[in-house]
Design an enzyme around this catalytic site. Sequence first.
Site, PDB file in Angstrom:
ATOM      1  N   SER A  69       0.850  -1.195   0.000  1.00 44.12           N
ATOM      2  CA  SER A  69       0.000   0.000   0.000  1.00 44.12           C
ATOM      3  C   SER A  69       0.881   1.240   0.000  1.00 44.12           C
ATOM      4  CB  SER A  69      -0.890   0.002   1.246  1.00 44.12           C
ATOM      5  OG  SER A  69      -1.509   1.261   1.443  1.00 44.12           O
ATOM      6  N   TYR A 117      -2.018  -0.798  10.284  1.00 45.14           N
ATOM      7  CA  TYR A 117      -2.101  -1.173   8.873  1.00 45.14           C
ATOM      8  C   TYR A 117      -0.862  -0.690   8.114  1.00 45.14           C
ATOM      9  CZ  TYR A 117      -3.823  -1.409   4.055  1.00 45.14           C
ATOM     10  OH  TYR A 117      -3.961  -1.677   2.716  1.00 45.14           O
TER      11      TYR A 117
END
Length: 250
Positions: A140, A154
């Site tokens: 990401s 995350y």
Amino acid sequence: MAKTILITGASSGLGAEMARQFAAKGYNLALCARRVERLEELKRDIQASNPSVKVTLKALDVTDSDAVFRVFAAFKEEFEHLDRVIVNAGMGKGGSLGTGLFQYNKATIETNLVAALAQCEAALEIFRAQQSGHLVTISSMSALRGMPRAMTAYAASKAGLVNLTEGIRADLLRAKSPIKVSCIMPGFIRSELNEKVKNTPFMVDTVPGVQAMVRAIEKEKPQAYVPSWPWTIMGFLMKRLPLKVVMKLG
């Protein structure tokens, strides 16, 4: 002979759309996820449009490391050869540390990093035996910097995945192995993981976002920010901007 791609976390979101798009390109598919009923629905959808494509399904909870090795080996036996493995399964639950949400932050890191390690290990055992293959991890853009609130664990897990992938690539390069390794770093692509997020800048819909991912994967780039616009520029800036500016993206 058609090539075969194994995709984890394929029952929804980016994983499901990657399966659709790779099937349209003629790839055979080895798909796994926890929700088998969703996989079966996806298989029917894919084969209605691409009847010549072979699609095989298996239930898999990627946090069960023994099951990861067992399922990957079963796919290898069934297809005889795996050309590409996409480590896609992930989650994004969590919150600010110290607010009683440890179990969710822990689950996110275990799923996105520890379980990814098991998937990489299992894939590379197969690829080393074959002396070929393409390992792809889905990280990401949030991996580039620390992020606030629900993004903290995350982003940390995805940063770990970037470094894990690069370390694997370095090890294989050192050994002059033919195995390819790529890390794909999506920006904001609409999926079930972020469907409740509103008013996010640069958000793109699932189909065009995954098209950019598939193009990067097929080019076998070592690392790719996708879609390239605006995320190549954003990646450059995120590494250099003050944290108080970067954290507004979280």
